[in-house]
Design an enzyme around this catalytic site. Structure first.
Site, PDB file in Angstrom:
ATOM      1  N   ARG A 223      41.144  31.409  35.332  1.00  0.00           N
ATOM      2  CA  ARG A 223      41.985  32.809  35.092  1.00  0.00           C
ATOM      3  C   ARG A 223      41.452  33.297  33.996  1.00  0.00           C
ATOM      4  O   ARG A 223      40.738  32.819  33.052  1.00  0.00           O
ATOM      5  CB  ARG A 223      43.624  32.312  35.060  1.00  0.00           C
ATOM      6  CG  ARG A 223      43.962  32.151  36.434  1.00  0.00           C
ATOM      7  CD  ARG A 223      44.414  33.326  37.294  1.00  0.00           C
ATOM      8  NE  ARG A 223      45.150  32.800  38.345  1.00  0.00           N
ATOM      9  CZ  ARG A 223      44.567  32.354  39.484  1.00  0.00           C
ATOM     10  NH1 ARG A 223      43.127  32.401  39.721  1.00  0.00           N
ATOM     11  NH2 ARG A 223      45.418  32.377  40.658  1.00  0.00           N
ATOM     12  N   HIS A 271      37.553  39.728  40.429  1.00  0.00           N
ATOM     13  CA  HIS A 271      38.123  38.766  41.127  1.00  0.00           C
ATOM     14  C   HIS A 271      38.276  38.398  42.627  1.00  0.00           C
ATOM     15  O   HIS A 271      39.114  38.731  43.264  1.00  0.00           O
ATOM     16  CB  HIS A 271      39.836  39.114  40.810  1.00  0.00           C
ATOM     17  CG  HIS A 271      40.777  37.790  40.981  1.00  0.00           C
ATOM     18  ND1 HIS A 271      41.708  37.543  39.984  1.00  0.00           N
ATOM     19  CD2 HIS A 271      40.520  36.483  41.533  1.00  0.00           C
ATOM     20  CE1 HIS A 271      42.260  36.535  39.999  1.00  0.00           C
ATOM     21  NE2 HIS A 271      41.417  35.990  41.196  1.00  0.00           N
TER      22      HIS A 271
END
Length: 308
Positions: A223, A271
């Site tokens: 993340r 992402h």
């Protein structure tokens, strides 16, 4: 027995069709068509609000529609509601592909060659055999283990780090904070696959980078919150790190003037390392609901104290 789906509407339409064909006993409801809220025992969502949870008096399980739950504020979810993250083959295979690509790109100096091409320079670098390149993975859950298995097929020297002791065939495993320095010292390429928790927030920082060998490289597919951006930029500009492949940032997307966009030693992707495949994910969800109705353990159940 009703399931309320509140996430990506395109995926939701696919799931609704599959549930109707393969699990007609489960009343699939697609937000905002909720029907009687008292009927809903299961909620599948990316994020939730306290108001939404309060409106579902008989909710038993909250299913995250992604592989993680760091986007959820678990303190706002009542203790009697089980939280389950998504574990499905499409997520794992996508992550394995991306981690392999990123590792090989760094191993074979593709960031250097990309810059050389832009400058019309013919600048070969001596090849390092895979057996002499040390790969370290932070996070030894399902994804970390799958990535290590695939990377092992190339002949890389493999190590792993996790909070608690683990055993993985062909991998030198380290556990706990006291083992971190020895682990990092043996990583030419460091891959972060940790869940984002209070303990791991900012773990990719100057202290961590200083413990890596000079010229090491980073892959962050965890993340964005794992990374201290200013520390990465300083390490790259000082030559402590040779390159980084980043699939996650904070925020997402980055502002147009962010230095990551144009840094020659950073490969940035939006992402995309791992994406849930609607068909297989729907079947995993069906299976978990059936398991729960039988009083059996569900795949991906989250331990609140750990945050994953």
């Amino acid at each position: 027995m009703a399931l309320l789906y509140k996430a990506d509407p395109v995926r939701g339409a696919t799931w609704q069709k599959l549930f109707g064909a393969e699990a007609p006993e489960i009343d699939f409801r697609h937000w905002p068509d909720t029907g009687n809220l008292a009927d809903i025992r299961y909620l599948a969502a990316w994020t939730v609000t306290p108001d939404l949870l309060a409106s579902l008096p008989n909710l038993e399980v909250l299913f995250s529609t992604g592989a993680g739950v760091d986007q959820l504020d678990l303190t706002q979810v009542p203790d009697h509601i089980q939280v389950v993250r998504m574990v499905e083959p499409g997520i794992t295979e996508g992550m394995v592909e991306y981690a392999s690509f990123a590792t090989l790109a760094l191993h074979r100096h593709m960031l250097h060659y990309r810059k050389a091409q832009a400058e019309a320079r013919w600048a070969p670098i001596k090849l390092v055999p895979a057996k002499d390149r040390r790969i370290g993975v932070m996070g030894l859950g399902n994804l970390g283990r799958a990535v290590l298995t695939r990377l092992g097929s190339y002949g890389f020297a493999l190590s792993g780090w996790s909070r608690s002791p683990q055993q993985v065939d062909g991998v030198t495993c380290h556990a706990g904070a006291e083992a971190m320095p020895a682990f990092l010292a043996g990583c030419d390429i460091l891959i972060c696959l940790l869940p984002l928790t209070a303990e791991t927030h900012g773990i990719l920082c100057r202290k961590t980078f200083d413990l890596l060998p000079d010229g090491a490289a980073l892959v962050n597919v965890g993340r964005g919150g794992h990374l201290v951006e200013s520390d990465l930029l300083a390490a790259l500009d000082a030559g402590k790190l040779s390159g980084a492949v980043l699939d996650v940032t904070e925020p997402e997307p980055l502002p147009n003037d962010h230095p990551f966009w144009r840094h020659p030693a950073i490969l940035l992707t939006p992402h995309v390392a791992s994406m849930t495949q609607p068909e297989s994910a729907a079947r995993v969800l069906m299976g978990n609901i059936r398991q729960h109705r039988q009083g059996l353990a569900m795949l991906g159940t989250v331990t609140r104290g750990r945050g994953y």
